[in-house]
Design an enzyme around this catalytic site. Sequence first.
Site, PDB file in Angstrom:
ATOM      1  N   HIS A  99       0.925  -1.459  -0.005  1.00  0.00           N
ATOM      2  CA  HIS A  99      -0.145   0.205  -0.156  1.00  0.00           C
ATOM      3  C   HIS A  99       0.509   0.796   0.248  1.00  0.00           C
ATOM      4  O   HIS A  99       2.386   1.128   0.753  1.00  0.00           O
ATOM      5  CB  HIS A  99      -0.704  -0.177   1.021  1.00  0.00           C
ATOM      6  CG  HIS A  99      -0.473  -0.421   2.464  1.00  0.00           C
ATOM      7  ND1 HIS A  99       0.082  -1.237   3.095  1.00  0.00           N
ATOM      8  CD2 HIS A  99       0.179   1.176   3.696  1.00  0.00           C
ATOM      9  CE1 HIS A  99       0.906  -1.094   4.299  1.00  0.00           C
ATOM     10  NE2 HIS A  99       0.639  -0.217   4.343  1.00  0.00           N
ATOM     11  N   HIS A 101       0.713   5.433   1.163  1.00  0.00           N
ATOM     12  CA  HIS A 101      -0.302   6.255   2.340  1.00  0.00           C
ATOM     13  C   HIS A 101      -0.157   7.360   1.208  1.00  0.00           C
ATOM     14  O   HIS A 101       1.260   8.261   0.834  1.00  0.00           O
ATOM     15  CB  HIS A 101       0.895   6.634   3.173  1.00  0.00           C
ATOM     16  CG  HIS A 101       1.031   5.304   3.576  1.00  0.00           C
ATOM     17  ND1 HIS A 101       0.403   5.398   5.408  1.00  0.00           N
ATOM     18  CD2 HIS A 101       1.816   3.839   4.361  1.00  0.00           C
ATOM     19  CE1 HIS A 101       0.371   4.104   6.268  1.00  0.00           C
ATOM     20  NE2 HIS A 101       1.576   3.550   4.717  1.00  0.00           N
TER      21      HIS A 101
END
Length: 136
Positions: A99, A101
Site C-alpha cells: 500500500h 500512503h
Amino acid sequence: MEDTIFTKIIRREIPAHIVYEDEGTIAFLDAKPATPGHTLVVPKKQVRNIFDVDDETLAAVMRTVRKIAPAVRDAVGAHGAHINSNHEAAAGQIVFHLHFHIIPRHDRSEFSFWPQSDYPPGDAAAIALKIRQALG
Ligand code: AMP
C-alpha cells in the site's frame, strides 16, 4: 499469501471509508491518520510489498496514487502530500499487503518524517558501488 485486513476491506467484509476503486486498485481513508485525509492506495491483487510486486500491479497502484493525490490534497485544503510506503517490518510495515500512503501536508513544521545525516568520507561511493553490483 494470507489475507490481511485490507483483503477484508476489498471484499467489503469490514467497513472502510472508500474514496476510489477501479478494476485493480482501491483507496480508502487510513483509520489512524497522520493528518486528516490520509488515504491508502492498495492493489486488489495480494502482494506483500515492493519486494514481490510485479510491474503491472505497481503501475496500476501508482496510476491511482497520481489520480487521487490532487483530490485528497484539495479535499482538506492542503498544500502538498507525502507519498510514502513501508516495506517489511524493519521499515515499519504493519499490514503485509502493498500500500501507498497519501498524507496531506499543510505546513512543513507539522512534523518531520525521518532524520538525515552525513556520510563518513568514502561511504557513499562504496554503497553506490554495492547497489550497482547488486543490480548486476
Ligand atoms: P503500514 O505501517 O505502512 O503497514 O501502515 C498500515 C496502515 O494501515 C496504518 O497507517 C494503519 O492505520 C492502517 N490501517 C490498519 N487497519 C486499517 C483499517 N481497518 N482501515 C483503514 N486503515 C487501516
